[in-house]
Design a protein around this motif. Structure first.
Motif, PDB file in Angstrom:
ATOM      1  N   MET A   1       0.824  -1.204   0.000  1.00  0.00           N
ATOM      2  CA  MET A   1       0.000   0.000   0.000  1.00  0.00           C
ATOM      3  C   MET A   1       0.867   1.267   0.000  1.00  0.00           C
ATOM      4  O   MET A   1       0.451   2.308  -0.524  1.00  0.00           O
ATOM      5  CB  MET A   1      -0.927   0.006   1.216  1.00  0.00           C
ATOM      6  CG  MET A   1      -1.695  -1.290   1.416  1.00  0.00           C
ATOM      7  SD  MET A   1      -2.878  -1.587   0.115  1.00  0.00           S
ATOM      8  CE  MET A   1      -4.268  -0.649   0.740  1.00  0.00           C
ATOM      9  N   GLY A   2       2.056   1.181   0.577  1.00  0.00           N
ATOM     10  CA  GLY A   2       2.962   2.329   0.570  1.00  0.00           C
ATOM     11  C   GLY A   2       3.385   2.675  -0.847  1.00  0.00           C
ATOM     12  O   GLY A   2       3.372   3.847  -1.255  1.00  0.00           O
ATOM     13  N   TRP A   3       3.774   1.654  -1.612  1.00  0.00           N
ATOM     14  CA  TRP A   3       4.147   1.880  -3.020  1.00  0.00           C
ATOM     15  C   TRP A   3       2.973   2.481  -3.784  1.00  0.00           C
ATOM     16  O   TRP A   3       3.133   3.449  -4.542  1.00  0.00           O
ATOM     17  CB  TRP A   3       4.568   0.559  -3.684  1.00  0.00           C
ATOM     18  CG  TRP A   3       4.795   0.743  -5.149  1.00  0.00           C
ATOM     19  CD1 TRP A   3       5.958   1.121  -5.756  1.00  0.00           C
ATOM     20  CD2 TRP A   3       3.828   0.613  -6.206  1.00  0.00           C
ATOM     21  NE1 TRP A   3       5.770   1.238  -7.116  1.00  0.00           N
ATOM     22  CE2 TRP A   3       4.477   0.930  -7.415  1.00  0.00           C
ATOM     23  CE3 TRP A   3       2.471   0.269  -6.247  1.00  0.00           C
ATOM     24  CZ2 TRP A   3       3.822   0.907  -8.651  1.00  0.00           C
ATOM     25  CZ3 TRP A   3       1.811   0.247  -7.469  1.00  0.00           C
ATOM     26  CH2 TRP A   3       2.479   0.558  -8.653  1.00  0.00           C
ATOM     27  N   MET A   4       1.787   1.913  -3.585  1.00  0.00           N
ATOM     28  CA  MET A   4       0.599   2.383  -4.310  1.00  0.00           C
ATOM     29  C   MET A   4       0.350   3.863  -4.028  1.00  0.00           C
ATOM     30  O   MET A   4       0.089   4.651  -4.935  1.00  0.00           O
ATOM     31  CB  MET A   4      -0.602   1.537  -3.908  1.00  0.00           C
ATOM     32  CG  MET A   4      -1.928   1.960  -4.515  1.00  0.00           C
ATOM     33  SD  MET A   4      -2.737   3.291  -3.610  1.00  0.00           S
ATOM     34  CE  MET A   4      -2.976   2.523  -2.021  1.00  0.00           C
ATOM     35  N   THR A  39      11.234   6.066  -5.962  1.00  0.00           N
ATOM     36  CA  THR A  39      12.379   5.204  -5.635  1.00  0.00           C
ATOM     37  C   THR A  39      12.314   4.654  -4.211  1.00  0.00           C
ATOM     38  O   THR A  39      12.969   3.667  -3.901  1.00  0.00           O
ATOM     39  CB  THR A  39      13.698   5.984  -5.801  1.00  0.00           C
ATOM     40  OG1 THR A  39      13.693   7.125  -4.937  1.00  0.00           O
ATOM     41  CG2 THR A  39      13.888   6.440  -7.237  1.00  0.00           C
ATOM     42  N   PHE A  40      11.512   5.297  -3.353  1.00  0.00           N
ATOM     43  CA  PHE A  40      11.517   4.942  -1.925  1.00  0.00           C
ATOM     44  C   PHE A  40      11.147   3.482  -1.681  1.00  0.00           C
ATOM     45  O   PHE A  40      11.730   2.808  -0.828  1.00  0.00           O
ATOM     46  CB  PHE A  40      10.570   5.867  -1.156  1.00  0.00           C
ATOM     47  CG  PHE A  40      10.496   5.562   0.317  1.00  0.00           C
ATOM     48  CD1 PHE A  40      11.640   5.586   1.108  1.00  0.00           C
ATOM     49  CD2 PHE A  40       9.294   5.236   0.916  1.00  0.00           C
ATOM     50  CE1 PHE A  40      11.578   5.300   2.470  1.00  0.00           C
ATOM     51  CE2 PHE A  40       9.214   4.946   2.272  1.00  0.00           C
ATOM     52  CZ  PHE A  40      10.362   4.978   3.047  1.00  0.00           C
ATOM     53  N   ALA A  41      10.187   2.960  -2.427  1.00  0.00           N
ATOM     54  CA  ALA A  41       9.704   1.588  -2.177  1.00  0.00           C
ATOM     55  C   ALA A  41      10.818   0.552  -2.309  1.00  0.00           C
ATOM     56  O   ALA A  41      10.778  -0.495  -1.651  1.00  0.00           O
ATOM     57  CB  ALA A  41       8.553   1.246  -3.114  1.00  0.00           C
ATOM     58  N   ASN A  58      20.164   4.395 -12.730  1.00  0.00           N
ATOM     59  CA  ASN A  58      20.168   5.777 -12.252  1.00  0.00           C
ATOM     60  C   ASN A  58      18.854   6.045 -11.543  1.00  0.00           C
ATOM     61  O   ASN A  58      17.796   6.148 -12.174  1.00  0.00           O
ATOM     62  CB  ASN A  58      20.375   6.759 -13.409  1.00  0.00           C
ATOM     63  CG  ASN A  58      20.678   8.168 -12.905  1.00  0.00           C
ATOM     64  OD1 ASN A  58      20.346   8.514 -11.760  1.00  0.00           O
ATOM     65  ND2 ASN A  58      21.309   8.975 -13.753  1.00  0.00           N
ATOM     66  N   ALA A  59      18.941   6.119 -10.228  1.00  0.00           N
ATOM     67  CA  ALA A  59      17.759   6.422  -9.407  1.00  0.00           C
ATOM     68  C   ALA A  59      17.703   7.903  -9.055  1.00  0.00           C
ATOM     69  O   ALA A  59      16.778   8.335  -8.358  1.00  0.00           O
ATOM     70  CB  ALA A  59      17.803   5.593  -8.122  1.00  0.00           C
ATOM     71  N   ASP A  60      18.671   8.691  -9.539  1.00  0.00           N
ATOM     72  CA  ASP A  60      18.820  10.073  -9.064  1.00  0.00           C
ATOM     73  C   ASP A  60      18.685  11.124 -10.158  1.00  0.00           C
ATOM     74  O   ASP A  60      19.047  12.280  -9.950  1.00  0.00           O
ATOM     75  CB  ASP A  60      20.194  10.236  -8.386  1.00  0.00           C
ATOM     76  CG  ASP A  60      20.359   9.273  -7.226  1.00  0.00           C
ATOM     77  OD1 ASP A  60      19.408   9.144  -6.440  1.00  0.00           O
ATOM     78  OD2 ASP A  60      21.423   8.636  -7.125  1.00  0.00           O
TER      79      ASP A  60
END
Length: 636
Positions: free
Chosen positions: A395-398, A420-422, A540-542
């Motif tokens: 649910m956090g990703w969603m 990117t946090f998930a 590359n996540a940034d």
């Protein structure tokens, strides 16, 4: 004095003992209404648990609903009432007439009934489900060996009554279970999903509850046919290699007078204290997880669907509401546990027992938690103080994903970490990424209408979002209609807007989702290491300024890996350079600019050779013409 010899269907001391301990896992074969032969007479053996009732009788079509015609005999120590009624026909309607401790009479549907009268009627129906015809042995044998952690799981969440309807009929036009099975099997195979998840199967009185307020836990809803029809549907889907997951609601039940609420005139299934036994926001009752017979009711119900009807998994609704005593409640509306905390210790114990039994008895089945908090070890082993679920909805990703996708692309650079946090917690649980029915109702808009911009930009945004979701670590779930960019919010009162597929942009969205699903299913890199850091690597996540994400999905043997590049702005990058791990050839296998997906159809090289040139902190790279909102997927 020796105890009289019991007939196989009768309830004896061992049944009472196991039920009282909460361990009678097939109690549904004893309680309820069962067609039996008693000597030379055939009829129905009725049994119901009503511990605080003064008396109980069974009333129905077979006795003119006469309260005195068929009194039931009370059995101690648990207060189970039983009787045999000869000559009762299949599909006969019945209820239990319960005299409460105050001398009032209430008429209750059978908690263990396998069939019910079509709403607005509320009676139970006699039906024999002991002789279902199954031909899905190959599927069931394979299920025993199936390991969800290393297999593709892409779920199509469906509400039968509103997926498709027969239009122009005088009745509601529902597809019955058999019609639905044939249509959905064809569609799911074409689209490339591995499973369907069915909403609203257990009997419920109110269509607007979507099946989340259940009165008949052991009865497939009569809206779409008989229990035999329901079994036929499961069997048919299995023969077409499609798994079936049901929504399952052990969190709460409605107050309807014919249901479980105050069943014998007292809080039988719910907590007696309203601060524990009621949801103020939902207006529903909460099961008493401290009562062995109630836990037994729920655990045997889970086993009933999986063992009796061959269902492949249960998605357990509203898990957080069960785990927290203060869920949805203000101060003064809840009672702390014995340690002064807000955890429901009885519900925690219930989940451990439930998952241990269901998954222990049924290897390859799935227990999926819809759990919306950061509760630890939801999919952890029970032996290590986990809850024992197979998978958990992320649910956090969603939430982060949908909030990011709603942003004007100009502001996305300031919210880059929402995408990117998930991945920072992706392996703390066994996750499913979900875009469920909850995201396209109650004025939240359809997935397409969440997207910023106008016209083609909305479709391009959504295509990029779906590609990011399919490439991200975790199993997948998408609610019906969103695969072809349904415009309106979902309503249970009408079928999906299938007519939209006559319009090019909707058809091309469906092409995109179909090809993503087939790509997912045929590439091990997309799923076999979903529970391991080795399966996903950011390139590359940034790249926040350009709002571009690039990452690699790795297969176990690294023979066939996939590189994803997703652009979330309307700015084309004619020479976008991406760093790569090896000086190899990179084959373009999906490109959102392809004409069949609504792109320009511009000719592009199929193969790109990496050169020695630093990029993204890597010694090798290659350049690619990345369109506005473009997605490119490469195989290497």
């Amino acid at each position: 004095m020796a105890e009289k010899k019991l007939k196989p269907y009768e309830i004896g001391e061992l049944d009472h003992y196991l039920f009282g301990q909460g361990n009678h896992y097939e109690i549904y074969k004893k309680l309820g209404a069962h067609k039996v032969k008693n000597g030379k007479k055939t009829g129905v053996y009725f049994a119901v648990w009503a511990p605080h009732a003064r008396s109980v009788s069974v009333v129905g079509e077979f006795n003119e609903w006469d309260m005195e015609a068929n009194p039931m005999e009370r059995q101690e120590p648990l207060g189970i009432y039983t009787c045999f009624v000869p000559g009762v026909e299949e599909y006969a309607m019945y209820k239990y007439c319960i005299e409460t401790y105050t001398g009032e009479y209430v008429f209750k549907a059978d908690p263990y009934a396998n069939y019910a009268e079509l709403r607005p009627g509320t009676a139970s129906k006699v039906v024999d489900i002991t002789d279902m015809k199954w031909t899905d042995k190959a599927w069931m044998d394979r299920r025993i060996q199936w390991n969800h952690t290393e297999e593709p799981v892409s779920i199509y969440e469906v509400h039968i009554g509103s997926w498709k309807r027969h239009l122009g009929r005088e009745d509601e036009g529902f597809y019955n279970y058999r019609e639905f099975a044939k249509e959905i099997a064809k569609y799911v195979k074409d689209m490339g999903y591995t499973h369907v998840e069915l909403m609203g199967i257990a009997e419920h009185p109110f269509d607007g509850s979507w099946g989340y307020q259940v009165t008949g836990y052991f009865a497939p809803t009569s809206r779409y046919g008989t229990p035999e029809d329901f079994a036929w549907m499961i069997n048919y889907l299995h023969k077409n290699k499609i798994g079936v997951i049901l929504d399952w609601v052990p969190a709460h039940f409605p107050r309807d007078i014919h249901g479980l609420s105050n069943f014998d005139g007292t809080p039988t299934y719910e907590y007696a204290d309203p601060k524990k036994g009621e949801h103020p926001d939902w207006g529903t009752k909460i099961f008493d997880y401290g009562k062995n017979e109630v836990r037994n009711f729920l655990i045997s119900n889970a086993l009933f669907w999986i063992e009796q009807f061959h269902v492949d998994g249960l998605r357990v609704d509203a898990v957080a509401s069960m785990l927290y005593l203060d869920y949805g409640k203000q101060d003064g509306q809840w009672v702390a546990n014995k340690y002064g905390g807000n955890k429901n210790l009885e519900a925690i114990d219930f989940f451990k027992h439930l998952n241990s039994v269901v998954l222990g008895r049924n290897p390859g089945a799935l227990m999926i938690a819809e759990e919306s908090t950061a509760w630890p070890k939801v999919t952890g082993d029970v032996e290590e103080d986990g809850l024992g679920f197979s998978l958990k909805w992320n649910m956090g990703w969603m939430h982060d994903f949908t909030e990011y996708m709603k942003l004007d692309p100009y502001f996305r650079k300031d919210h880059h970490n929402q995408m990117t946090f998930a991945m920072s917690y992706a392996y703390s649980e066994n996750y499913i990424l979900v875009l469920s029915h909850d995201e396209v109702v109650h004025l939240k808009c359809s997935m397409l209408n969440k997207m910023p911009g106008i016209g083609a930009d909305k479709y391009s945004n959504l295509k990029a979002g779906y590609a990011f979701m399919m490439g991200h670590a975790g199993k997948k779930l998408l609610f019906m209609g969103q695969e072809f960019a349904q415009l309106r919010e979902w309503s249970e009162e009408r079928e999906l807007d299938w007519y939209l597929l006559a319009e090019e942009e909707h058809l091309k969205m469906q092409n995109w989702v179909r090809d993503l699903l087939h790509l997912y299913k045929r590439n091990k890199a997309m799923y076999e290491q979903d529970q391991s850091w080795e399966g996903f690597e950011w390139v590359n996540a940034d790249d926040a300024y350009r709002s571009i994400f690039s990452f690699i999905r790795h297969s176990k043997n690294n023979k066939k890996n996939l590189l994803f590049v997703c652009n979330f702005t309307p700015v084309a990058r004619d020479d976008y350079r991406v760093g790569v791990p090896r000086r190899k050839q990179y084959k373009l296998i999906m490109n959102s600019d392809d004409a069949k997906y609504g792109g320009t159809g511009e000719e592009r090289p199929e193969v790109y050779r990496a050169v020695r040139k630093d990029c993204d902190g890597r010694p090798y790279s290659f350049a690619y013409k990345l369109p506005a909102y473009g997605v490119a997927i490469f195989e290497f």
